[in-house]
Design an enzyme around this catalytic site. Sequence first.
Site, PDB file in Angstrom:
ATOM      1  N   CYS A 158       0.864  -1.180   0.000  1.00 28.52           N
ATOM      2  CA  CYS A 158       0.000   0.000   0.000  1.00 28.52           C
ATOM      3  C   CYS A 158       0.900   1.230   0.000  1.00 28.52           C
ATOM      4  O   CYS A 158       1.880   1.277   0.749  1.00 28.52           O
ATOM      5  CB  CYS A 158      -0.887  -0.021   1.250  1.00 28.52           C
ATOM      6  SG  CYS A 158      -1.958   1.415   1.400  1.00 28.52           S
ATOM      7  N   HIS A 200      -9.160  -3.533  -2.241  1.00 30.76           N
ATOM      8  CA  HIS A 200      -8.157  -2.807  -1.458  1.00 30.76           C
ATOM      9  C   HIS A 200      -8.522  -1.317  -1.386  1.00 30.76           C
ATOM     10  O   HIS A 200      -8.520  -0.715  -0.300  1.00 30.76           O
ATOM     11  CB  HIS A 200      -6.778  -3.006  -2.111  1.00 30.76           C
ATOM     12  CG  HIS A 200      -5.661  -2.258  -1.445  1.00 30.76           C
ATOM     13  ND1 HIS A 200      -4.603  -2.892  -0.820  1.00 30.76           N
ATOM     14  CD2 HIS A 200      -5.436  -0.931  -1.309  1.00 30.76           C
ATOM     15  CE1 HIS A 200      -3.786  -1.976  -0.327  1.00 30.76           C
ATOM     16  NE2 HIS A 200      -4.263  -0.771  -0.613  1.00 30.76           N
ATOM     17  N   GLU A 201      -8.844  -0.749  -2.550  1.00 34.37           N
ATOM     18  CA  GLU A 201      -9.149   0.692  -2.580  1.00 34.37           C
ATOM     19  C   GLU A 201     -10.479   0.980  -1.880  1.00 34.37           C
ATOM     20  O   GLU A 201     -10.622   2.000  -1.201  1.00 34.37           O
ATOM     21  CB  GLU A 201      -9.178   1.203  -4.020  1.00 34.37           C
ATOM     22  CG  GLU A 201      -7.873   1.012  -4.789  1.00 34.37           C
ATOM     23  CD  GLU A 201      -6.647   1.580  -4.080  1.00 34.37           C
ATOM     24  OE1 GLU A 201      -6.792   2.556  -3.331  1.00 34.37           O
ATOM     25  OE2 GLU A 201      -5.546   1.027  -4.261  1.00 34.37           O
ATOM     26  N   HIS A 204     -10.038   1.416   1.738  1.00 33.10           N
ATOM     27  CA  HIS A 204      -9.578   2.754   2.141  1.00 33.10           C
ATOM     28  C   HIS A 204     -10.761   3.685   2.395  1.00 33.10           C
ATOM     29  O   HIS A 204     -10.720   4.518   3.297  1.00 33.10           O
ATOM     30  CB  HIS A 204      -8.700   3.370   1.050  1.00 33.10           C
ATOM     31  CG  HIS A 204      -7.253   2.946   1.103  1.00 33.10           C
ATOM     32  ND1 HIS A 204      -6.438   3.211   2.183  1.00 33.10           N
ATOM     33  CD2 HIS A 204      -6.483   2.273   0.215  1.00 33.10           C
ATOM     34  CE1 HIS A 204      -5.228   2.730   1.947  1.00 33.10           C
ATOM     35  NE2 HIS A 204      -5.223   2.137   0.754  1.00 33.10           N
TER      36      HIS A 204
END
Length: 239
Positions: A158, A200-201, A204
């Site tokens: 990351c 993953h994004e 966030h």
Amino acid sequence: MAAPPRRIPTPRSSNNAASSQREGRGEIGRENSKDAGRSGKSDAPRSAALDPAANATPGSHAHLFTNLRPPRSIVTFPDPVLRKKTIAITTIDEHIHELVADMKRVMAELGGGGLAAPQVSVPLRLFITAGKPNFPDLVFINPVIEIAGAVEAHDEGCLSLPDIVVAVLRPTAARITATALDGSLFTLETSEFAARVWQHEFDHLEGRLIIDRMTPRDKLTNRKALRDLERAYEERRGG
Ligand code: ZN
């Protein structure tokens, strides 16, 4: 680049798939989209740096950008902005265009595969993914994600956690519905690596990081790197 502001629709289900990228899997179950894509509520997470400016235009996101003009830079753990709940975007105005352009620059400079707005200190529901030759960078505004398929572990890094690698367990297929920068709603499905990048994004935008998904072994392996990041952050704040 200075496109007129657009009100944007709220993605709900993916029945109205505008387009489909590559082949997806049939059986996609609904998942973790609890608040995603709902239109902007006023419970905006705020910090001192993000307090609304006196002249912020109602209905725009201008107040989020007052102290955060380009050039923006990557924010690293443990900066609290990475843990904030992000706010849905209600209008794609010049600030959003400027933010996306700046995020693309940061992502390209650091060689990342994706970048979420909180990683440049802007707690909005937006992320981008890096293109390839003949395939452009993509912009996902207010994304809603559904995941499916077998769960597999794969090493992830990351940009906000330099020198840290975590073997993250994730389902291998995903369908994502989001608004593009031109205001159109689109849906993509894949069981390729992009499914992992989207997850993953999306994490966030929920304030989740790969270190929340570490096995005991990953915790041990990354302990020193995490400590170094915490120390560096304290030094920056102190200096
Ligand atoms: Zn990340």
